[in-house]
Write an enzyme that holds these catalytic residues in place. Structure first.
Site, PDB file in Angstrom:
ATOM      1  CG  LEU A   9      52.740  -9.783 -50.275  1.00 45.84           C
ATOM      2  CD1 LEU A   9      51.514 -10.203 -51.094  1.00 45.84           C
ATOM      3  CD2 LEU A   9      53.457  -8.617 -50.947  1.00 45.84           C
ATOM      4  NE  ARG A  16      38.352 -11.354 -41.090  1.00 41.60           N
ATOM      5  CZ  ARG A  16      38.649 -12.593 -41.469  1.00 41.60           C
ATOM      6  NH1 ARG A  16      38.167 -13.620 -40.784  1.00 41.60           N
ATOM      7  NH2 ARG A  16      39.436 -12.801 -42.495  1.00 41.60           N
ATOM      8  N   GLY A  79      45.302  -4.780 -53.253  1.00 40.51           N
ATOM      9  CA  GLY A  79      45.319  -6.222 -53.448  1.00 40.51           C
ATOM     10  C   GLY A  79      46.734  -6.780 -53.490  1.00 40.51           C
ATOM     11  N   GLY A 102      53.250 -11.684 -44.186  1.00 43.13           N
ATOM     12  CA  GLY A 102      53.581 -11.299 -42.819  1.00 43.13           C
ATOM     13  C   GLY A 102      52.677 -11.923 -41.784  1.00 43.13           C
ATOM     14  CE1 TYR A 364      62.860  -6.564  -1.911  1.00 41.29           C
ATOM     15  CE2 TYR A 364      63.526  -4.967  -0.250  1.00 41.29           C
ATOM     16  CZ  TYR A 364      63.432  -5.355  -1.572  1.00 41.29           C
ATOM     17  OH  TYR A 364      63.920  -4.527  -2.568  1.00 41.29           O
TER      18      TYR A 364
HETATM   19  C1  UD1 Z   1      45.013 -14.388 -49.989  1.00 42.44           C
HETATM   20  C2  UD1 Z   1      44.981 -15.118 -51.326  1.00 42.44           C
HETATM   21  C3  UD1 Z   1      44.192 -16.407 -51.185  1.00 42.44           C
HETATM   22  C4  UD1 Z   1      44.815 -17.273 -50.123  1.00 42.44           C
HETATM   23  C5  UD1 Z   1      44.921 -16.489 -48.814  1.00 42.44           C
HETATM   24  C6  UD1 Z   1      45.739 -17.281 -47.830  1.00 42.44           C
HETATM   25  C7  UD1 Z   1      44.982 -13.376 -53.048  1.00 42.44           C
HETATM   26  C8  UD1 Z   1      44.164 -12.615 -54.007  1.00 42.44           C
HETATM   27  N1  UD1 Z   1      44.344 -14.270 -52.313  1.00 42.44           N
HETATM   28  O1  UD1 Z   1      43.682 -14.040 -49.698  1.00 42.44           O
HETATM   29  O2  UD1 Z   1      44.211 -17.121 -52.432  1.00 42.44           O
HETATM   30  O3  UD1 Z   1      44.045 -18.436 -49.932  1.00 42.44           O
HETATM   31  O4  UD1 Z   1      45.601 -15.233 -49.009  1.00 42.44           O
HETATM   32  O5  UD1 Z   1      45.742 -16.627 -46.572  1.00 42.44           O
HETATM   33  O6  UD1 Z   1      46.188 -13.197 -53.000  1.00 42.44           O
HETATM   34  N2  UD1 Z   1      48.268  -7.526 -48.538  1.00 42.44           N
HETATM   35  C9  UD1 Z   1      49.008  -6.425 -48.870  1.00 42.44           C
HETATM   36  N3  UD1 Z   1      48.458  -5.495 -49.685  1.00 42.44           N
HETATM   37  C10 UD1 Z   1      47.196  -5.613 -50.187  1.00 42.44           C
HETATM   38  C11 UD1 Z   1      46.443  -6.742 -49.818  1.00 42.44           C
HETATM   39  C12 UD1 Z   1      47.005  -7.686 -48.998  1.00 42.44           C
HETATM   40  O7  UD1 Z   1      50.151  -6.270 -48.466  1.00 42.44           O
HETATM   41  O8  UD1 Z   1      46.777  -4.716 -50.922  1.00 42.44           O
HETATM   42  C13 UD1 Z   1      48.871  -8.512 -47.634  1.00 42.44           C
HETATM   43  C14 UD1 Z   1      48.138  -8.610 -46.319  1.00 42.44           C
HETATM   44  O9  UD1 Z   1      48.713  -7.767 -45.359  1.00 42.44           O
HETATM   45  C15 UD1 Z   1      48.322 -10.061 -45.955  1.00 42.44           C
HETATM   46  C16 UD1 Z   1      48.408 -10.765 -47.300  1.00 42.44           C
HETATM   47  O10 UD1 Z   1      48.752  -9.783 -48.243  1.00 42.44           O
HETATM   48  O11 UD1 Z   1      49.522 -10.305 -45.268  1.00 42.44           O
HETATM   49  C17 UD1 Z   1      47.123 -11.465 -47.669  1.00 42.44           C
HETATM   50  O12 UD1 Z   1      46.105 -10.508 -47.773  1.00 42.44           O
HETATM   51  P1  UD1 Z   1      44.602 -10.858 -47.421  1.00 42.44           P
HETATM   52  O13 UD1 Z   1      43.784  -9.681 -47.712  1.00 42.44           O
HETATM   53  O14 UD1 Z   1      44.543 -11.459 -46.073  1.00 42.44           O
HETATM   54  O15 UD1 Z   1      44.321 -11.947 -48.548  1.00 42.44           O
HETATM   55  P2  UD1 Z   1      43.207 -13.039 -48.506  1.00 42.44           P
HETATM   56  O16 UD1 Z   1      41.951 -12.425 -48.964  1.00 42.44           O
HETATM   57  O17 UD1 Z   1      43.237 -13.749 -47.228  1.00 42.44           O
END
Ligand code: UD1
Ligand code: CA
Length: 459
Positions: A9, A16, A79, A102, A364
């Protein structure tokens, strides 16, 4: 082992990071975050690897495209559950789907193997305990210790927020169940997102057991959401790598003060002082000593060579038992044979220097071929550039060049000859004997600078 598909993902924006570059392309130890994840994914030899991308358009697939990768675009990003759903058509029906992130780049092969090494059908989630779990999903267990659910920080009750066991996000799931479970996930939560973590409760409802695997070190699960976390993950990577070097027998003056941005291969009895940076592929032969504050980029250094402090070296091959620096600059295309000395404030570029030759001070040497047993005096310059084109200098074996000599290329200094101090050599010299300039100065009015010669094919 069951067949495994990996889904990475990586569609999120990484707001941030405050950078237009997609988050997973930010460098960690000299390579992008996602490259680290791809490496560990490939080491599992899965039947397919699918990368879910979105934010930043095609930048990500363009940066990491390879024949073994499938890319699925997720737009908009609704999500982690929605992200995995986009990859479903790529996954086939059997075996396991391993979800990686990722932006969680330190995850180790053995941990992932522990997650997929299972005979029964189950959901496996990678968890770890951390002191400050703020922001993470919490692993909620019942009185007997069985996992009940993962609750996101923003949806958690105060009691749940006190749980220190967190979801790293990494999961292994039975692929044949995914379609059904993902279609049941709703976005009725604080973030209006489709949470992949809701799959835990859905699995339990279907009597599919949920197992947890713990990361052997908390840093394995560190995620990068900000530059501060990127710096923290960089330090963790560097520390782990330094421990590997120490285990191999490399002497590090301080394992917290060495940075490897690429691959560093060391022979036996190598010693590295503080604040050295190694970039790209660097090989240090047996007994090599690297002084403090050196930067080596794509370089090969022969056994027994000493590199003194403050040396910068790139794209170079250094022979055995050489002495380089302090304050030497070795530029691309340099190749030194054995027992060569390059001293302080000497710059060498695109030059080959044969055995036992020395340039110890303030010189040089560019576009030159230097023979063996040559001594190059302080302040000697190869004038390789006429303002438009570069030319070669050839210094044959056993030549002795005095201080403050200019060698106006193209020029050859014949074998065994001596060039007196302060000489400007603009004609080839014959073998043996002494070359000095007559002390005269002339002026040429109307002299024209040379123009660049056209290389065929260039505009
Ligand atoms: C997620 C987890 C959380 C965990 C945390 C660990 C969920 C709902 N929550 O939260 O339980 O503790 O990671 O770091 O899964 N991404 C996508 N598409 C989206 C949303 C996210 O590809 O629509 C990818 C992001 O690029 C990232 C990863 O998924 O690599 C996590 O997404 P992020 O939004 O950082 O999730 P957290 O809220 O940190
Ligand atoms: Ca995150």
């Amino acid at each position: 082992m069951k067949p495994v598909s990996v889904v990475i993902l990586a569609a999120g924006q990484g707001k941030r990071m405050r950078s237009p570059l997609p988050k997973v392309l930010h460098p960690l130890a000299g390579r992008s975050l996602i490259t680290h994840v791809l490496d560990v994914a490939r080491a599992l030899e899965p039947q397919r690897i699918c990368v879910v991308y979105g934010h930043g358009g095609e930048t990500l697939p363009e940066a990491v495209r390879a024949p073994d990768l499938a890319f699925v675009r997720q737009a908009p990003q609704l999500g982690t559950g929605h992200a995995l759903a986009q990859a479903l058509p790529q996954l086939g029906g059997a075996g396991l789907t391993l979800v990686l992130y990722g932006d969680v780049p330190l995850i180790e092969l053995n941990t992932l193997k522990a997650m997929i090494n299972t005979k029964r059908e189950q959901v496996a989630i990678l968890t770890t305990e951390i002191d400050d779990p703020t922001g993470y999903g919490r692993v909620v267990r019942d009185r007997r210790g069985a996992v009940r659910a993962i609750i996101e920080d923003k949806d958690a009750t105060p009691a749940q927020r006190r749980i220190r066991e967190i979801n790293t996000g990494i999961m292994a799931l039975p692929t044949r169940r995914l379609k059904g479970w993902l279609s049941l996930i709703r976005n009725r939560n604080a973030q209006r997102e489709y949470y992949l973590t809701d799959i835990v409760a859905l699995a339990l409802k279907d009597k599919v057991p949920v197992a947890t695997v713990s990361a052997h070190a908390a840093w394995e699960a560190l995620g990068v959401n900000s530059k501060a976390q990127l710096a923290q993950v960089e330090r963790a990577w560097q520390w782990r790598n330094a421990q590997g070097l120490l285990d191999q027998g490399v002497t590090l003056a301080d394992p917290a003060r060495v940075d490897v941005r690429g691959e560093l291969a060391c022979g036996a009895e190598v010693s590295i002082d503080v604040n050295c940076v190694f970039e790209g592929r660097v090989r240090l032969g047996d007994g090599v000593v690297v002084g403090a504050n050196c930067v080596l980029r794509n370089a090969e250094v022969g056994a027994g060579t000493r590199i003194e402090p403050f040396t910068l070296m790139e794209e170079a091959r250094i022979g055995e038992r050489c002495r380089i620096g302090p304050y030497a600059r070795i530029r691309p295309g340099t190749s030194l044979a054995e027992d060569v000395h390059i001293g302080n404030f000497v710059e060498v570029k695109a030059s080959a220097i044969a055995a036992r030759s020395k340039a110890n001070h303030l010189s040089y040497i560019g576009d030159a071929v230097v023979g063996r047993d040559v001594n190059i005096g302080a302040g000697t310059i190869t004038c390789n550039y006429d303002g438009a084109n570069k030319h070669r200098t050839v210094i044959e074996d056993d030549v002795h060049i005095g201080s403050d000599v200019q060698l106006v290329a193209p020029v050859t200094v014949g074998r065994g000859s001596t060039v007196g101090a302060g000489t400007t050599v603009w004609k080839d010299t014959s073998e043996g004997g002494l070359v000095i300039n007559a002390k005269s100065q002339e002026q040429r009015p109307g002299w024209k600078r040379p123009v660049k010669t056209k290389v065929s094919g260039s505009p």
